[in-house]
Write a protein that holds these residues in place. Structure first.
Motif: not given
Length: 289
Positions: A56-79
């Protein structure tokens, strides 16, 4: 900032959890990830975390405003696993969680930010806030194949109801100040929705504390966190405006060919304004005037 895992974020990114409220967005796909992030940044969250798969890619202007964490969101009970780890790491901090293509609304959010919201709620000695997850859907599924359109978003203006929440530990008598809420697409197309996923209530905004656990039904192990109001008067509630169910119904093989249109006689266009939600009874201002 970009972190290769939640483990690494909890080591190197602890400063992001020093002051709240903090929004945590789980991206299950690439649909409206950028608008979800921008919405919650504009809402006034001190920090916004994105947990998402690497592609999943983000617009360049958003990258500096958030904390991006690589995560397997589809794993069982991930959230639930991720939120519980963040709870443990951020005691005393207000946290909010939702998925992509979901948008938090609170009373008077056009003029009052989320920091003011939780400050008032805390003054009422409340540490959690009930949210209703209200389904959004595009008006033309021929034009919008995934049922997502911010410009043509619709919602159900009626068809919502609540049932007492049975207490298994007390002969299934209803729990005090707790209800299970239903409605929207999960009600109208319930034959395509597993029973445990038909509720539309979620404790999406809460104050972390030691020992607190978010359970797989979106409730907490502290029963007071699951109540819709305190004993003496009604409290503020919020809504999470969500395309998630509509997306799922349009992508799952068991439902996509059965559903030609989400509109019915009680569909109305969403105005993206908190007053509409309060007028429809989908949000409660409580004592916050």
């Amino acid at each position: 900032m970009h972190y290769p895992s939640l483990d690494q974020f909890l080591i190197d990114g602890q400063a992001a959890l020093a002051k709240g409220p903090v929004a945590v967005i789980f991206a299950e796909d690439a649909v409206e990830v950028d608008t979800s992030l921008r919405h919650h940044l504009a809402a006034g969250f001190a920090q916004v975390l994105l947990l998402a798969p690497q592609p999943i890619m983000l617009p360049a202007d958003l990258v500096a405003k958030i904390h991006r964490i690589d995560h397997d969101v589809h794993a069982e009970g991930a959230l639930f696993t991720a939120i519980n780890r963040l709870i443990e790491a951020a005691p005393g901090i207000w946290l909010y969680y939702s998925y992509n293509a979901e948008y938090l609304f609170h009373p008077f959010c056009e003029t009052r930010n989320v920091r003011e919201l939780v400050a008032f709620h805390a003054e009422e000695r409340r540490e959690a806030m009930l949210s209703y997850v209200i389904d959004l859907y595009a008006d033309d599924l021929g034009r919008f194949q995934n049922a997502v359109s911010l410009e043509q978003a619709h919602l159900d203006r009626s068809g919502y109801y609540a049932l007492g929440r049975p207490d298994a530990a007390n002969h299934n008598y209803p729990k005090e100040r707790q209800l299970d809420f239903f409605g929207g697409l999960r009600w109208r197309f319930e034959e395509h929705i597993p029973v445990p996923r038909r509720k539309i209530d979620r404790i999406a905004l809460f104050k972390a504390k030691p020992g607190l656990i978010l359970r797989p039904d979106y409730t907490f192990n502290d029963e007071e966190f699951n109540t819709y109001a305190c004993p003496w008067h009604n409290n503020i509630t919020t809504t999470v405006m969500s395309f998630r169910t509509a997306k799922a119904l349009r992508s799952n093989a068991g439902s996509m060919f059965d559903i030609r249109d989400f509109r019915w006689h009680n569909s109305v266009r969403f105005e993206w304004h908190s007053q509409q939600l309060m007028d429809l009874g989908l949000m409660e201002p409580g004592q916050w005037f």
